[in-house]
Design a protein around this motif. Structure first.
Motif, mmCIF file in Angstrom:
data_model
loop_
_atom_site.group_PDB
_atom_site.id
_atom_site.type_symbol
_atom_site.label_atom_id
_atom_site.label_comp_id
_atom_site.label_asym_id
_atom_site.label_seq_id
_atom_site.Cartn_x
_atom_site.Cartn_y
_atom_site.Cartn_z
ATOM 1 N N UNK A 132 92.703 33.414 -37.765
ATOM 2 C CA UNK A 132 93.785 33.878 -38.655
ATOM 3 C C UNK A 132 94.658 32.711 -39.075
ATOM 4 N N UNK A 133 95.180 32.768 -40.287
ATOM 5 C CA UNK A 133 96.064 31.685 -40.766
ATOM 6 C C UNK A 133 97.376 31.730 -40.024
ATOM 7 N N UNK A 134 97.849 30.538 -39.698
ATOM 8 C CA UNK A 134 99.171 30.448 -39.043
ATOM 9 C C UNK A 134 100.242 30.743 -40.076
ATOM 10 N N UNK A 135 101.251 31.493 -39.673
ATOM 11 C CA UNK A 135 102.334 31.837 -40.610
ATOM 12 C C UNK A 135 103.346 30.707 -40.705
#
Length: 135
Positions: A132-135
């Motif tokens: 998942x992409x880091x926020x």
């Protein structure tokens, strides 16, 4: 249990030929060679998602074990376990899976089917091989 379950059980019980070589090509893969001439190159992602360990990061969705987001996982090291297997230490800190020589043979012999089924399962649950992409 359906016919596939029976076949799966039989195929995992069959004793593999003797392991003749194991080469850790960290962080990308492990290459294993067996006395029958079989050579399997198994990626870090493939080995991680098929870890024989009970792992806290596995999501159980409808009774299916699903590990997602491991496309870029790496293998940091391999430690021999007796004369029957090896413990792989991954860079996502997973280190409880002990891969027996027979299990390596099973994974290598069924690599394409296992990977295809894995991708199908991810799609079915709307998950990705990518982290998942880091926020």
């Amino acid at each position: 249990m359906g016919i596939m379950g029976v076949i799966r059980r039989i195929s995992t019980v069959v004793e593999a030929p003797r392991l003749t070589r194991l080469s850790l090509q960290a962080p990308k893969c492990v290459e294993v060679e067996f006395a029958d001439g079989s050579v399997f190159k198994l990626s870090a992602e493939f080995l991680r998602i098929h870890s024989p360990a009970v792992d806290g990061k596995i999501r159980s969705i409808g009774g299916e074990k699903v590990i997602s987001g491991r496309r870029h996982v790496g293998i940091m090291s391999a430690e021999p376990v007796g004369n029957y297997g090896v413990r792989l230490i991954f860079d996502d800190l997973h280190k409880t899976g002990i891969y027996s020589w027979d299990f390596f043979y099973h994974l290598g012999s069924n690599k394409f089917t296992l990977m295809r089924n894995y991708i199908k399962t991810l799609k079915k649950h709307g998950l990705s091989r990518d982290p998942p992409r880091r926020k």
